[in-house]
Design a protein around this motif. Sequence first.
Motif, PDB file in Angstrom:
ATOM      1  N   ILE B 366       0.740  -1.266   0.047  1.00  0.00           N
ATOM      2  CA  ILE B 366       0.062   0.055   0.006  1.00  0.00           C
ATOM      3  C   ILE B 366       0.906   1.383  -0.030  1.00  0.00           C
ATOM      4  CG2 ILE B 366      -0.223   0.309   2.490  1.00  0.00           C
ATOM      5  CD1 ILE B 366      -2.865   0.615  -0.280  1.00  0.00           C
ATOM      6  N   ILE B 367       2.056   1.102   0.564  1.00  0.00           N
ATOM      7  CA  ILE B 367       2.789   2.391   0.757  1.00  0.00           C
ATOM      8  C   ILE B 367       3.311   2.714  -0.885  1.00  0.00           C
ATOM      9  CG2 ILE B 367       5.110   3.176   1.274  1.00  0.00           C
ATOM     10  CD1 ILE B 367       4.635   1.839   4.044  1.00  0.00           C
ATOM     11  N   ILE B 368       3.734   1.638  -1.429  1.00  0.00           N
ATOM     12  CA  ILE B 368       4.200   1.637  -2.850  1.00  0.00           C
ATOM     13  C   ILE B 368       3.099   2.180  -3.818  1.00  0.00           C
ATOM     14  CG2 ILE B 368       5.175   0.469  -4.950  1.00  0.00           C
ATOM     15  CD1 ILE B 368       6.634  -1.303  -2.873  1.00  0.00           C
ATOM     16  N   ILE B 369       1.889   1.810  -3.515  1.00  0.00           N
ATOM     17  CA  ILE B 369       0.623   2.086  -4.401  1.00  0.00           C
ATOM     18  C   ILE B 369       0.310   3.606  -4.078  1.00  0.00           C
ATOM     19  CG2 ILE B 369      -1.945   1.678  -4.274  1.00  0.00           C
ATOM     20  CD1 ILE B 369      -1.402  -1.376  -3.987  1.00  0.00           C
ATOM     21  N   VAL B 370       0.435   3.888  -2.662  1.00  0.00           N
ATOM     22  CA  VAL B 370      -0.143   5.466  -2.660  1.00  0.00           C
ATOM     23  C   VAL B 370       1.161   6.264  -3.257  1.00  0.00           C
ATOM     24  CG1 VAL B 370      -0.025   7.052  -1.012  1.00  0.00           C
ATOM     25  CG2 VAL B 370      -1.315   4.800  -0.609  1.00  0.00           C
ATOM     26  N   VAL B 371       2.383   6.010  -3.040  1.00  0.00           N
ATOM     27  CA  VAL B 371       3.492   6.846  -3.710  1.00  0.00           C
ATOM     28  C   VAL B 371       3.018   6.768  -5.089  1.00  0.00           C
ATOM     29  CG1 VAL B 371       6.011   7.263  -3.837  1.00  0.00           C
ATOM     30  CG2 VAL B 371       4.980   6.772  -1.456  1.00  0.00           C
ATOM     31  N   VAL B 372       3.386   5.750  -5.920  1.00  0.00           N
ATOM     32  CA  VAL B 372       3.349   5.478  -7.018  1.00  0.00           C
ATOM     33  C   VAL B 372       2.068   5.999  -8.003  1.00  0.00           C
ATOM     34  CG1 VAL B 372       3.639   4.102  -9.276  1.00  0.00           C
ATOM     35  CG2 VAL B 372       5.113   3.795  -7.030  1.00  0.00           C
ATOM     36  N   GLY B 373       1.109   5.753  -7.043  1.00  0.00           N
ATOM     37  CA  GLY B 373      -0.167   5.880  -7.749  1.00  0.00           C
ATOM     38  C   GLY B 373      -0.553   7.485  -7.522  1.00  0.00           C
ATOM     39  N   VAL B 374      -0.138   8.297  -6.677  1.00  0.00           N
ATOM     40  CA  VAL B 374      -0.223   9.666  -6.629  1.00  0.00           C
ATOM     41  C   VAL B 374       0.556  10.299  -7.810  1.00  0.00           C
ATOM     42  CG1 VAL B 374       0.323  11.917  -5.482  1.00  0.00           C
ATOM     43  CG2 VAL B 374      -0.809   9.938  -4.367  1.00  0.00           C
ATOM     44  N   LEU B 375       1.769   9.873  -7.864  1.00  0.00           N
ATOM     45  CA  LEU B 375       2.810  10.638  -8.725  1.00  0.00           C
ATOM     46  C   LEU B 375       2.063  10.172 -10.255  1.00  0.00           C
ATOM     47  CD1 LEU B 375       6.242   9.760  -7.366  1.00  0.00           C
ATOM     48  CD2 LEU B 375       4.904  11.480  -7.247  1.00  0.00           C
ATOM     49  N   VAL B 376       1.716   8.901 -10.457  1.00  0.00           N
ATOM     50  CA  VAL B 376       1.265   8.395 -11.826  1.00  0.00           C
ATOM     51  C   VAL B 376       0.073   9.307 -12.303  1.00  0.00           C
ATOM     52  CG1 VAL B 376       0.201   6.476 -13.238  1.00  0.00           C
ATOM     53  CG2 VAL B 376       2.289   6.203 -12.067  1.00  0.00           C
ATOM     54  N   ALA B 377      -1.048   9.295 -11.229  1.00  0.00           N
ATOM     55  CA  ALA B 377      -1.942  10.143 -11.465  1.00  0.00           C
ATOM     56  C   ALA B 377      -1.736  11.648 -12.023  1.00  0.00           C
ATOM     57  CB  ALA B 377      -3.024  10.205 -10.216  1.00  0.00           C
ATOM     58  N   TYR B 378      -0.813  12.133 -11.187  1.00  0.00           N
ATOM     59  CA  TYR B 378      -0.208  13.550 -11.353  1.00  0.00           C
ATOM     60  C   TYR B 378       0.098  13.603 -12.873  1.00  0.00           C
ATOM     61  CZ  TYR B 378       1.515  18.161 -10.851  1.00  0.00           C
ATOM     62  OH  TYR B 378       1.855  19.388 -10.845  1.00  0.00           O
ATOM     63  N   VAL B 379       1.246  12.682 -13.197  1.00  0.00           N
ATOM     64  CA  VAL B 379       1.537  13.036 -14.600  1.00  0.00           C
ATOM     65  C   VAL B 379       0.422  12.737 -15.685  1.00  0.00           C
ATOM     66  CG1 VAL B 379       3.887  12.627 -14.146  1.00  0.00           C
ATOM     67  CG2 VAL B 379       2.637  10.846 -14.554  1.00  0.00           C
ATOM     68  N   SER B 380      -0.276  11.987 -15.419  1.00  0.00           N
ATOM     69  CA  SER B 380      -1.334  11.413 -16.522  1.00  0.00           C
ATOM     70  C   SER B 380      -2.257  12.723 -16.494  1.00  0.00           C
ATOM     71  CB  SER B 380      -1.963  10.098 -16.221  1.00  0.00           C
ATOM     72  OG  SER B 380      -2.992  10.307 -15.267  1.00  0.00           O
ATOM     73  N   VAL B 381      -2.380  13.485 -15.251  1.00  0.00           N
ATOM     74  CA  VAL B 381      -3.616  14.545 -15.536  1.00  0.00           C
ATOM     75  C   VAL B 381      -2.898  15.921 -16.109  1.00  0.00           C
ATOM     76  CG1 VAL B 381      -5.169  15.878 -14.267  1.00  0.00           C
ATOM     77  CG2 VAL B 381      -4.948  13.512 -13.961  1.00  0.00           C
ATOM     78  N   ARG B 382      -1.885  16.063 -15.108  1.00  0.00           N
ATOM     79  CA  ARG B 382      -1.111  17.466 -15.367  1.00  0.00           C
ATOM     80  C   ARG B 382       0.167  17.355 -16.249  1.00  0.00           C
ATOM     81  NH1 ARG B 382      -4.866  18.984 -12.963  1.00  0.00           N
ATOM     82  NH2 ARG B 382      -5.064  20.200 -10.898  1.00  0.00           N
ATOM     83  N   ARG B 383       0.565  16.413 -16.519  1.00  0.00           N
ATOM     84  CA  ARG B 383       1.460  16.441 -17.676  1.00  0.00           C
ATOM     85  C   ARG B 383       1.311  15.565 -18.672  1.00  0.00           C
ATOM     86  NH1 ARG B 383       2.513  19.931 -14.753  1.00  0.00           N
ATOM     87  NH2 ARG B 383       4.646  20.473 -13.590  1.00  0.00           N
ATOM     88  N   ALA B 384       0.072  15.441 -19.468  1.00  0.00           N
ATOM     89  CA  ALA B 384      -0.277  14.504 -20.325  1.00  0.00           C
ATOM     90  C   ALA B 384       0.676  14.658 -21.385  1.00  0.00           C
ATOM     91  CB  ALA B 384      -1.633  14.621 -20.839  1.00  0.00           C
TER      92      ALA B 384
END
Lengths: 380, 556
Positions: B366-384
């Motif tokens: 869950i730690i990996i999921i949250v860290v990676v998940g947040v970063l991936v969500a960010y790049v996919s929305v804000r740095r498409a």
Amino acid sequence: MSVPISIRNITKKYGDTVVIPDLSADIHDGEFFTLLGPSGCGKTTLLRMIAGFIDIQRGTIAFGDQVINDVPVNKRDYGMVFQNYAIFPSMTVEKNVMFGLENRHVPKAEAQRRTEQMLAQVKMEHLAKRFPENLSGGQQQRIALARAIVINPQVLLMDEPLSNLDAKLRIEIRQVIADIQREIAITTVYVTHDQEEALSVSDRIAVMNHGVIQQVASPESIYRRPFNQFVAGFIGHSNSFDAVVVENVGGQATVRLEGGYTFAIDVLRRDVAPGTHVIVSVRPEDFTVHDSPSGLSGRVRLRQFLGSHVQYNLDNDSGREFLLNQSADFGTRLFQPGDVIHLGVDSRAVNIFDATTSETLVEGVLSNVIGSPVTEVPAS
Amino acid sequence: MSSAAPSLKFRRPDFWSWTTLAAFLAFGLFLVYPLVTLIVWGFQDAETGAWTLDNFTKFFGRDYYRNALVNSMVVTLVVTFWTVIIAVPMAYFVTRFTVKFQRTIDVLIIISLLSPPFIGAYAWILLFGRAGIVTRFLSDTVGFEMPSIYGFNGIAMVFVLKLFPYLYLYACGALRKMDASIGEASESLGATAWATATKVILPVIVPTILAGSVIVFMRAIADYGTPQLIGEGYTVLPVLIYNEFIGETGGSSNFAAAISIILMAIAGLVFWVQNWLGNRRKFLMSALNPMKRRQLTGPKNWAVHAFLYLVVFVATLPQLTVVYTSFLKTRGVIFVPGFSLDSYRQVLDGMLTPIINTFVFGLMAIIIIVVVGVLVAYVSVRRANILTRVLDLFIMFPYVIPGAVLGITMLLTFNSPPLMLAGTVAILVIMYVVRRIPYTVRSSAAILHQINPNIEEAAVSLGASPMKAFWKVTLPAMMPGVLSGAILSWVTVINELSSTLILYTGKTATMSVAIFTEVMRASYGTAAALSTILTVTTVLSLLLFFKLSDSDDINV
């Protein structure tokens, strides 16, 4: 300390679409400068280039002597107010206002003092400890304003700050903005599509269309002496009539409108030859109603009572629609749909445009756009 | 055109570019590469390694295998149909009428949704199986012989009861977004309540129902535990895959890979069709004025309540049964009259490792999921960019890859140097991350879409560096979305069975694996105790989430 802004030969393209072809402007130190235009005219793009959110592909922007093209956003010294407030939801009102001071490493005590002072100035001190989620749009925009100017920036940028507010609040916040701006005399660039807002707060207005500044002038000049038909039509309403110059002797001229109504004017440029096809542009409030059946005739199609005045939609002889505004005081006679009325025009107030170029033929009116063919100061 | 100085964050490779690249490579290595490996295996001969279609001709050539495919399709379609029949009216009633204990209903439904289906299967066996409590009671007292719960009926019933909550929550969400004026307009135009519901309201939520049905379909077709426990002779694809891969009867990895490909193809096709249909008809709604609940009276009110309570009772019955069973007195694996804590004692004596493993692996994941998940969500929305769009696609894969298949792909791929991960804790944690990260990414991305990018620009304009703007302003604003995705990831990680069964070794067994093996060896007492511990953990996690997030809703 505020500074002038000089914008030189700015270009912006997205792919093959040219948003701003080649734009220059000077914004004076301490002035309230408004970019006004329809949506898509490039005004927000220009503001965001000044802010640093959009690349400057060609040209330069300078704050005072410093060209800021290469200065990262967070090192440019401006405060910005956003259309949708952009209040940080995870921070209290106070923390929001203090955020910029912390980034500038202002000592804690001083930051606290300036924040309190600033919140008091926008009348938000009682909400300092609150989170923004339950605050109204008007309150949020006051906080956004406080947050932008508490850092004493060189420049204040505002991107349609009132467009998400209701009509009453819009006027209230507009006054707050104007008051504070005058008080601290900060160079301000304000973007709006609302002409009334622009007229009410600005020192000068730049009217933009298709990425090109059409005219830069004071609110009065923009309204009374628009440089071209676009400005005439965008700021307020203008009725346009096809006309011909009958004679022109040293500026003392006569023009004949479609339908035959002929009248004298004395503001026409001397070099406009008789026989020139022109557009005569008349504001709805610049007609006078004749008692006798002479002048421009129109048939009333629709009457709208608007409180301070009455607006009529009229059809002229050739079926073209135009608008007439009459003051709604008790002495004024109200017309009924179907009535035919006869009008004269206030010859001082009309504007005359070249039928081919759409630019003004009124003596001494200039666009004041840097880089346009004629930029010298008007003679009169 | 001469481009003047590239400004700030947009051009130069920065933290976010590296994040995108790293995530892309990680998903490539741990998701795409294994999938490619699986596909390659499916087209290779078990003996010679030569390219061949034999695995597929074998599958379609024999009735036994073909039947498994037919069985899977039949049971899945029947289940999907019934979940719609049950869940949509429930959602409609709950959103339009005043229902007593409506919050409780919602929470119970969410809880029953989040416990693994095979525990449901096992509970139904405890109740209605050959030696089940109800079966014996009826047979002893009135001599009534229960119809068999094993096979198609059992699988279908367990799935319907486990999976209707997905559709229910989806439909509730859509109905809550609907503006009251739509219903009012319909009624003002003379429509009856029935006509309003069926002609105006239902059509608007059809895309949502479709999306929910696809989730149900995916879960039903991919589940291994339930048909294994209760299916008996009724073989479905995941069971077949598992048996072929692990089976003691001389199974073949290549054949299992081929069946996996077939199963994924079906899932992918259904997913694609739904996406296509869903994009063709999409209704954007935002309720300025949400529908008000109406108080029903008389028999109608009775009927609505009876229906809701009955469904919720039956859906929660497995949980209650399991908890009840866990406190029964046992001798060996046999129940004897009376209550005791025997089962818990046995679990604590001999089965502590799986419990600890579940928490340790779960926390790591869950730690990996949250860290990676947040970063991936960010790049996919804000740095498409193209890379993030491919990344978005990768993130969707786990939705269509059945757990057993994912387990097989990882085992096949990481069973040899240089990446010899088979049997390690790492392979389990990586599998959990890959399989359950989509929830966190999607939920984080969804909330990011609602956060105006202006707040970050405002922060930067006030002198914060882009990184600081992210940490101090954007991330805190994202937290509710991150949290609601993370809770779903967490709960599904600790309840994960299908992939774990393939990847675990004696030392790395988790609670769900232990429950499953205990059930298989008919040690129902310890299985019940373990299930109870798992359920309680799940419920506590949920309650903690509700408290933290100040809501009693969850996005599935």
